[in-house]
Design a protein around this motif. Structure first.
Motif, PDB file in Angstrom:
ATOM      1  N   PRO A  29       1.000  -1.480   0.265  1.00 28.75           N
ATOM      2  CA  PRO A  29       0.046  -0.367  -0.105  1.00 28.75           C
ATOM      3  C   PRO A  29       0.264   1.706  -0.211  1.00 28.75           C
ATOM      4  O   PRO A  29       2.138   1.219   0.329  1.00 28.75           O
ATOM      5  N   ALA A  30      -0.014   2.361  -0.592  1.00 25.58           N
ATOM      6  CA  ALA A  30       1.111   3.597  -0.810  1.00 25.58           C
ATOM      7  C   ALA A  30       1.386   3.721   1.018  1.00 25.58           C
ATOM      8  O   ALA A  30       2.608   4.805   0.695  1.00 25.58           O
ATOM      9  N   ASN A  31       0.826   3.420   1.774  1.00 23.18           N
ATOM     10  CA  ASN A  31       1.724   3.984   3.186  1.00 23.18           C
ATOM     11  C   ASN A  31       2.585   3.488   3.488  1.00 23.18           C
ATOM     12  O   ASN A  31       2.842   4.189   4.998  1.00 23.18           O
ATOM     13  N   VAL A  32       3.074   2.687   3.238  1.00 19.04           N
ATOM     14  CA  VAL A  32       3.926   1.947   3.338  1.00 19.04           C
ATOM     15  C   VAL A  32       4.926   2.410   3.452  1.00 19.04           C
ATOM     16  O   VAL A  32       5.340   2.236   1.436  1.00 19.04           O
ATOM     17  N   LYS A  33       5.896   3.116   3.811  1.00 19.11           N
ATOM     18  CA  LYS A  33       7.311   3.187   3.267  1.00 19.11           C
ATOM     19  C   LYS A  33       8.341   2.126   3.157  1.00 19.11           C
ATOM     20  O   LYS A  33       8.938   1.353   3.678  1.00 19.11           O
ATOM     21  N   CYS A  34       8.785   2.139   2.110  1.00 16.84           N
ATOM     22  CA  CYS A  34       9.368   0.685   1.330  1.00 16.84           C
ATOM     23  C   CYS A  34      10.507   1.159   1.027  1.00 16.84           C
ATOM     24  O   CYS A  34      11.057   2.215   0.066  1.00 16.84           O
ATOM     25  N   GLU A  35      11.834   0.461   1.188  1.00 15.70           N
ATOM     26  CA  GLU A  35      12.856   0.427   0.461  1.00 15.70           C
ATOM     27  C   GLU A  35      12.699  -0.512  -0.888  1.00 15.70           C
ATOM     28  O   GLU A  35      13.240  -1.994  -0.164  1.00 15.70           O
ATOM     29  N   THR A  36      13.273  -0.383  -2.003  1.00 16.19           N
ATOM     30  CA  THR A  36      13.247  -1.087  -3.094  1.00 16.19           C
ATOM     31  C   THR A  36      15.005  -1.466  -3.426  1.00 16.19           C
ATOM     32  O   THR A  36      15.542  -1.021  -3.526  1.00 16.19           O
ATOM     33  N   PHE A  37      15.724  -3.042  -3.407  1.00 19.57           N
ATOM     34  CA  PHE A  37      16.504  -3.291  -3.876  1.00 19.57           C
ATOM     35  C   PHE A  37      17.010  -4.291  -4.796  1.00 19.57           C
ATOM     36  O   PHE A  37      16.039  -5.513  -5.163  1.00 19.57           O
ATOM     37  N   THR A  38      17.159  -4.106  -5.632  1.00 18.35           N
ATOM     38  CA  THR A  38      17.706  -5.957  -6.930  1.00 18.35           C
ATOM     39  C   THR A  38      18.531  -6.345  -6.475  1.00 18.35           C
ATOM     40  O   THR A  38      19.533  -6.119  -5.347  1.00 18.35           O
ATOM     41  N   ILE A  39      18.411  -7.446  -6.269  1.00 19.15           N
ATOM     42  CA  ILE A  39      19.294  -8.083  -5.405  1.00 19.15           C
ATOM     43  C   ILE A  39      20.735  -9.905  -6.071  1.00 19.15           C
ATOM     44  O   ILE A  39      19.114 -10.535  -7.096  1.00 19.15           O
ATOM     45  N   ASN A 153      -0.245  -8.210  12.025  1.00 19.17           N
ATOM     46  CA  ASN A 153      -1.316  -8.247  10.884  1.00 19.17           C
ATOM     47  C   ASN A 153      -0.448  -7.336   9.918  1.00 19.17           C
ATOM     48  O   ASN A 153       0.631  -6.717  10.001  1.00 19.17           O
ATOM     49  N   PHE A 154      -0.725  -7.974   8.916  1.00 20.05           N
ATOM     50  CA  PHE A 154       0.096  -7.464   7.187  1.00 20.05           C
ATOM     51  C   PHE A 154      -0.500  -6.382   6.903  1.00 20.05           C
ATOM     52  O   PHE A 154      -1.492  -6.555   6.787  1.00 20.05           O
ATOM     53  N   PRO A 155       0.512  -6.041   6.051  1.00 15.90           N
ATOM     54  CA  PRO A 155       0.028  -4.736   4.971  1.00 15.90           C
ATOM     55  C   PRO A 155      -0.659  -5.379   3.981  1.00 15.90           C
ATOM     56  O   PRO A 155      -0.976  -6.643   4.105  1.00 15.90           O
ATOM     57  N   GLU A 156      -2.273  -4.563   3.846  1.00 11.52           N
ATOM     58  CA  GLU A 156      -3.025  -5.061   2.594  1.00 11.52           C
ATOM     59  C   GLU A 156      -2.614  -5.601   1.866  1.00 11.52           C
ATOM     60  O   GLU A 156      -1.353  -4.725   0.860  1.00 11.52           O
ATOM     61  N   GLY A 157      -2.680  -6.399   0.628  1.00 10.29           N
ATOM     62  CA  GLY A 157      -1.857  -7.219   0.055  1.00 10.29           C
ATOM     63  C   GLY A 157      -1.080  -8.275   0.174  1.00 10.29           C
ATOM     64  O   GLY A 157      -0.464  -8.707  -0.838  1.00 10.29           O
ATOM     65  N   ILE A 158      -0.905  -8.609   1.266  1.00  9.05           N
ATOM     66  CA  ILE A 158       0.426  -9.264   1.796  1.00  9.05           C
ATOM     67  C   ILE A 158      -0.352 -10.252   2.634  1.00  9.05           C
ATOM     68  O   ILE A 158      -1.088 -10.149   3.956  1.00  9.05           O
ATOM     69  N   GLU A 159      -0.605 -11.482   2.288  1.00  6.95           N
ATOM     70  CA  GLU A 159      -1.310 -13.094   2.862  1.00  6.95           C
ATOM     71  C   GLU A 159       0.036 -14.093   2.285  1.00  6.95           C
ATOM     72  O   GLU A 159      -0.416 -14.452   1.444  1.00  6.95           O
ATOM     73  N   LEU A 160      -0.194 -14.774   3.428  1.00  9.95           N
ATOM     74  CA  LEU A 160       0.641 -15.775   4.250  1.00  9.95           C
ATOM     75  C   LEU A 160      -0.523 -16.788   3.651  1.00  9.95           C
ATOM     76  O   LEU A 160      -1.221 -17.410   3.593  1.00  9.95           O
ATOM     77  N   GLU A 161       0.724 -17.729   2.495  1.00 15.74           N
ATOM     78  CA  GLU A 161       0.530 -19.197   2.109  1.00 15.74           C
ATOM     79  C   GLU A 161       0.610 -19.972   3.226  1.00 15.74           C
ATOM     80  O   GLU A 161      -0.171 -21.072   3.357  1.00 15.74           O
ATOM     81  N   LYS A 162       2.488 -20.415   3.621  1.00 13.86           N
ATOM     82  CA  LYS A 162       2.636 -21.129   4.604  1.00 13.86           C
ATOM     83  C   LYS A 162       3.267 -20.681   4.535  1.00 13.86           C
ATOM     84  O   LYS A 162       4.914 -19.916   4.179  1.00 13.86           O
TER      85      LYS A 162
END
Length: 193
Positions: A29-39, A153-162
């Motif tokens: 979500p837009a309200n989550v400040k996130c840093e994105t990297f390539t690895i 509680n995880f951010p919207e769009g993050i649903e754990l599978e297993k």
């Protein structure tokens, strides 16, 4: 840890994230400040069957950081009772050292292309690694082992599978033998390639 070698116990719980659509990279979500990297993770031949030797190129906005990590497990990586507990020794390497180490990469494994999203959520540091050049691209969220998942509680769009904490097939070491050359990071990530 910049330029200083040190031992770091790896104590994370890992959860497979349920894929939303065709892109394995979760949209936060837009309200989550996130840093994105390539690895880019590349494995080197290891000295024994309890050790992983990996070099990493991590990038953001055209700048890169290089490191070498040696992970030591209490038992053979070939055993079926895999537990994700390891001691990791990391050190920063120069771009030149990285290129020299690349020349001795493990020929049975391919370089893994990932995107990492790091963010704070409910006062906790979380990160998501999306494995992109594999047969069935997927994402894993890493949580400090002390976190009670049921209370988070995880951010919207993050649903754990297993929970995949102790599943060997979700380790970079194993996955690096099962890459798909037809898939590239650029297929999913419009940022740096």
């Amino acid at each position: 840890m910049l330029g200083i070698a040190g031992d770091i116990p790896k104590k994370f719980n890992k959860f497979l994230i349920k894929k939303q659509g065709d892109n394995p990279i979760p949209k936060l979500p837009a309200n989550v400040k996130c840093e994105t990297f390539t690895i880019d993770d590349t494995f080197l031949p290891a000295s024994n069957d309890k050790t992983e030797n990996r070099i990493r190129k991590r990038g953001q906005k055209g700048s890169y950081f290089y490191e070498q990590a040696i992970l030591t497990y209490p038992r053979s990586l070939e055993q079926d009772d895999y537990q994700g507990d390891a001691v990791e020794r990391k050190k920063q390497v120069t771009a030149r050292e990285y290129l020299t180490l690349m020349e001795s990469k493990d020929k049975e494994r391919s370089t893994l292309e990932k995107v990492r999203q790091s963010f704070l959520w409910e006062g906790r540091y979380l990160f998501i690694d999306s494995f992109l050049n594999v047969k069935n691209p997927y994402s894993i969220i890493y949580l400090d082992a002390s976190v009670e998942v049921s209370k988070l509680n995880f951010p919207e769009g993050i649903e754990l599978e297993k929970d995949v904490t102790n599943e060997k097939q979700y380790t970079s070491f194993v996955v690096s033998k099962e890459t798909d050359p037809s898939k590239k990071r650029s297929d999913f990530f419009g940022g740096e390639k």
